[in-house]
Scaffold this motif. Structure first.
Motif, short mmCIF file in Angstrom:
data_model
loop_
_atom_site.label_atom_id
_atom_site.label_comp_id
_atom_site.label_asym_id
_atom_site.label_seq_id
_atom_site.Cartn_x
_atom_site.Cartn_y
_atom_site.Cartn_z
N PHE A 50 45.63 35.87 32.81
CA PHE A 50 44.33 35.33 33.23
C PHE A 50 44.45 34.81 34.65
O PHE A 50 45.44 34.18 35.02
CB PHE A 50 43.87 34.20 32.31
CG PHE A 50 43.37 34.69 30.99
CD1 PHE A 50 42.17 35.38 30.89
CD2 PHE A 50 44.10 34.45 29.84
CE1 PHE A 50 41.71 35.83 29.67
CE2 PHE A 50 43.65 34.90 28.61
CZ PHE A 50 42.45 35.60 28.52
N ASP A 54 36.52 34.71 36.37
CA ASP A 54 36.28 35.78 35.38
C ASP A 54 36.46 37.19 35.94
O ASP A 54 36.36 38.16 35.20
CB ASP A 54 34.91 35.63 34.73
CG ASP A 54 33.75 36.04 35.61
OD1 ASP A 54 33.94 36.18 36.84
OD2 ASP A 54 32.66 36.23 35.07
N LEU A 63 40.36 38.74 27.29
CA LEU A 63 40.28 37.79 26.18
C LEU A 63 40.02 38.53 24.86
O LEU A 63 40.68 38.29 23.86
CB LEU A 63 39.17 36.77 26.45
CG LEU A 63 39.02 35.70 25.38
CD1 LEU A 63 38.93 34.32 26.01
CD2 LEU A 63 37.78 35.98 24.55
N TRP A 85 40.70 29.83 30.92
CA TRP A 85 40.74 30.93 29.94
C TRP A 85 41.69 30.60 28.80
O TRP A 85 41.43 31.00 27.67
CB TRP A 85 41.11 32.24 30.65
CG TRP A 85 39.98 32.67 31.51
CD1 TRP A 85 39.82 32.45 32.85
CD2 TRP A 85 38.79 33.31 31.07
NE1 TRP A 85 38.62 32.94 33.26
CE2 TRP A 85 37.96 33.47 32.20
CE3 TRP A 85 38.34 33.78 29.84
CZ2 TRP A 85 36.71 34.08 32.12
CZ3 TRP A 85 37.10 34.38 29.77
CH2 TRP A 85 36.30 34.53 30.90
#
Length: 102
Positions: A50, A54, A63, A85
């Motif tokens: 991560f 985003d 995810l 995240w």
């Protein structure tokens, strides 16, 4: 661990939204090469990928891929300085959101 997972992990965390289209596109291709379900080992390793944001939705794809593996991946609550995240992944597993896929 499958080679396609190793290749994705080897490139490190996802870039932020300021990365070039080429870099983001390459990471998307790498991520789509990984077919779920992932193993527990793969899921735990993918958590390290991560990035800071985003990445135009790519982090959500990551995810959801991690969630195809055995859950919860993160067995302890992430600390206050943890990546957002990581907190989201933990909260979804603990809160039972996995069935809703939101």
């Amino acid at each position: 661990m499958r080679p396609e997972v190793q290749a994705f992990i080897a490139d490190g965390p996802l870039p932020d939204q300021d990365a070039s289209e080429e870099v983001i596109g390459r990471r998307v291709q790498q991520l789509h090469a990984v077919k779920g379900p992932v193993t527990g080992e793969e899921a735990r390793a993918l958590v390290s990928c991560f990035g800071p944001d985003d990445c135009y939705g790519v982090a959500w794809t990551l995810l959801h891929l991690i969630e195809t593996g055995p859950n919860p991946v993160l067995t302890t609550a992430p600390g206050p300085d943890a990546n957002a995240w990581h907190r989201r992944l933990h909260d979804r597993a603990v809160g039972g959101v996995l069935d809703q896929r939101t």
